[in-house]
Design a protein around this motif. Structure first.
Motif, PDB file in Angstrom:
ATOM      1  N   SER A  74       0.816  -1.217   0.000  1.00  0.00           N
ATOM      2  CA  SER A  74       0.000   0.000   0.000  1.00  0.00           C
ATOM      3  C   SER A  74       0.853   1.272   0.000  1.00  0.00           C
ATOM      4  N   LEU A  75       2.168   1.114  -0.154  1.00  0.00           N
ATOM      5  CA  LEU A  75       3.055   2.278  -0.158  1.00  0.00           C
ATOM      6  C   LEU A  75       2.678   3.221  -1.296  1.00  0.00           C
ATOM      7  N   GLN A  76       2.612   4.497  -0.993  1.00  0.00           N
ATOM      8  CA  GLN A  76       2.190   5.492  -1.972  1.00  0.00           C
ATOM      9  C   GLN A  76       3.371   5.971  -2.817  1.00  0.00           C
ATOM     10  N   TYR A  77       3.092   6.181  -4.109  1.00  0.00           N
ATOM     11  CA  TYR A  77       4.078   6.862  -4.945  1.00  0.00           C
ATOM     12  C   TYR A  77       4.084   8.329  -4.542  1.00  0.00           C
ATOM     13  N   ALA A  78       5.255   8.911  -4.456  1.00  0.00           N
ATOM     14  CA  ALA A  78       5.347  10.319  -4.060  1.00  0.00           C
ATOM     15  C   ALA A  78       6.649  10.900  -4.582  1.00  0.00           C
ATOM     16  N   GLN A  79       6.632  12.185  -4.846  1.00  0.00           N
ATOM     17  CA  GLN A  79       7.829  12.874  -5.313  1.00  0.00           C
ATOM     18  C   GLN A  79       8.806  13.040  -4.150  1.00  0.00           C
ATOM     19  N   ALA A  80      10.003  12.498  -4.313  1.00  0.00           N
ATOM     20  CA  ALA A  80      11.011  12.665  -3.271  1.00  0.00           C
ATOM     21  C   ALA A  80      11.430  14.123  -3.199  1.00  0.00           C
ATOM     22  N   HIS A  81      11.764  14.562  -2.010  1.00  0.00           N
ATOM     23  CA  HIS A  81      12.265  15.924  -1.886  1.00  0.00           C
ATOM     24  C   HIS A  81      13.499  15.926  -0.996  1.00  0.00           C
ATOM     25  N   GLY A  82      14.313  16.932  -1.192  1.00  0.00           N
ATOM     26  CA  GLY A  82      15.564  16.987  -0.455  1.00  0.00           C
ATOM     27  C   GLY A  82      16.590  16.052  -1.058  1.00  0.00           C
ATOM     28  N   LYS A  83      17.810  16.231  -0.667  1.00  0.00           N
ATOM     29  CA  LYS A  83      18.915  15.422  -1.162  1.00  0.00           C
ATOM     30  C   LYS A  83      18.950  14.081  -0.441  1.00  0.00           C
ATOM     31  N   PRO A  84      19.094  12.963  -1.171  1.00  0.00           N
ATOM     32  CA  PRO A  84      19.242  11.671  -0.495  1.00  0.00           C
ATOM     33  C   PRO A  84      20.392  11.724   0.506  1.00  0.00           C
TER      34      PRO A  84
END
Length: 386
Positions: A74-84
């Motif tokens: 059920s993990l949602q797709y989402a735009q990552a933000h910030g530097k890994p």
């Protein structure tokens, strides 16, 4: 061990596929197979603002693979933000390889190549849970918001994609290198319909090939290790047979030359070991010349690649002549040696020549080695039939 058993053992070993490994940029140097360099590259491509211009292609590939695990479906797709985040330090100074963040999740990734999974996973879990619970940023480079809504996700990235102890660490899921490679390749096809080609595509492609090489290396090594452990007794007998055979050549050559009237019963020699196998070194009285008989199971690069006449050869004669003449030709030493040398070089005041032995019998090897020593020392040929 009889001949039939030895042949069967050799045939069994030959069944292993010989994988031709394409060299990548990550093979240059000596640390391409370590986790840190690999994770550094992965972190670069997970950074949606980096110059590679692929946006979230790699992160979305990782999320897609995570969702294939029941615990995170059920993990949602989402735009990552910030530097890994790399090498994130926990409360007890343990380090998480890679941390990815979005408004929906915090993903902790541990990369494993050739090491056992003995990391403090419970501590990693507690650290990520603490980030979410206390609304703290991972570090000053991150700007995390609304942490209470995020899901903590824990991933092992490894050649086989397995979690060693699922019952002990039920929150961790595995992704194999091959799964990651396949998923990224699939998305790359669509990406380059929509975006122009750039050099970072080549870097990513080489990185994916490097991951595939690591998988193939591990699979091949595992198969070979199983074969060796299963046939340990036979391999040990075969190894002893090889060493005894080479020692027999040593003894025969030494015995023959001791009979040479011009040596007066004095033969300077040394038993050595090159490539882990018995090696014979014979010296002239003044130590101006040396003749070496050696064998190698796996020819080194300079032997194998310098000349096609070395291909498939494993027994060699090598001679060293002390001289100031770097251009010394072998035929000028003795006419019987003309056209023998396959490799030659000058080093440390000696001209060196090397060639493979072609007649693979005790008598043939002994004859060529003895006659070579005679030639470089201007000794009269000794009949080997005595």
């Amino acid at each position: 061990m009889d001949i039939e058993q030895l042949i069967a053992l050799i045939d069994g070993f030959k069944q292993f596929p010989q994988i031709k490994r394409e060299t990548t940029l990550f093979d240059i140097g000596s640390r391409g197979h370590f986790e840190n360099p690999m994770t550094e590259v992965l972190s670069f491509f997970c950074n949606t603002t980096e110059v590679h211009g692929m946006n979230d292609l790699v992160i979305s590939s990782i999320v897609s693979l995570i969702r294939q695990n029941a615990i995170y479906e059920s993990l949602q797709y989402a735009q990552a933000h910030g530097k890994p985040q790399r090498e994130v330090t926990t409360k007890n100074n343990k380090r998480i390889d890679l941390l990815l963040n979005s408004d929906e999740w915090v993903i902790a990734i541990e990369s494993k190549v050739n090491h056992q999974q003995i990391n403090p996973f419970d501590e990693y879990e507690a650290y990520v849970d603490s980030l979410i619970r206390t609304k703290k940023a991972v570090n000053k480079d991150n700007d995390l918001t609304d942490e209470t809504e995020k899901q903590a996700v824990f991933v092992i990235l490894s050649p086989d994609g397995k979690v060693d102890n699922v019952h002990l660490h039920p929150r961790w899921c595995g992704i194999s290198f091959q799964q990651l490679v396949n998923e990224i390749k699939k998305r790359l096809q669509q990406h380059f319909f929509d975006a122009p080609f750039n050099k970072w595509y080549l870097v990513l492609k080489d990185f994916l090939l490097h991951l595939e090489n690591l998988v193939n290396d591990e699979e091949q090594n595992s198969a070979q290790e199983e074969f060796v452990l299963t046939h340990l007794g036979e391999i040990s007998q075969a190894w002893n047979l090889l060493k005894n055979t080479l020692q027999s050549v040593q003894q025969k050559a030494h015995t023959k030359l001791e009979q040479h009237p011009e040596l007066n019963g004095i033969l300077r020699s040394q038993k050595s070991s090159w490539f882990g196998l018995p090696t014979t070194i014979l010296y002239s009285k003044d130590e101006m010349t040396e003749a070496v008989l050696f064998a190698t199971g796996v020819p080194s690069v300079d032997i194998a690649d310098d000349d096609p006449r070395n291909a498939g050869k494993h027994i060699f004669i090598q001679i060293h002549i002390q001289t100031d003449d770097e251009e010394l030709e072998l035929e000028s030493i003795h006419e019987s040696l003309a056209n023998k040398a396959v490799n030659h070089w000058y080093s440390g005041g000696s001209k060196c020549f090397r060639w493979p032995v072609n007649e693979l019998s005790i008598e043939g090897i002994t004859k060529e080695f003895v006659s070579t020593f005679e030639a470089i020392n201007n000794l009269s040929p000794l009949s080997l039939n005595k």
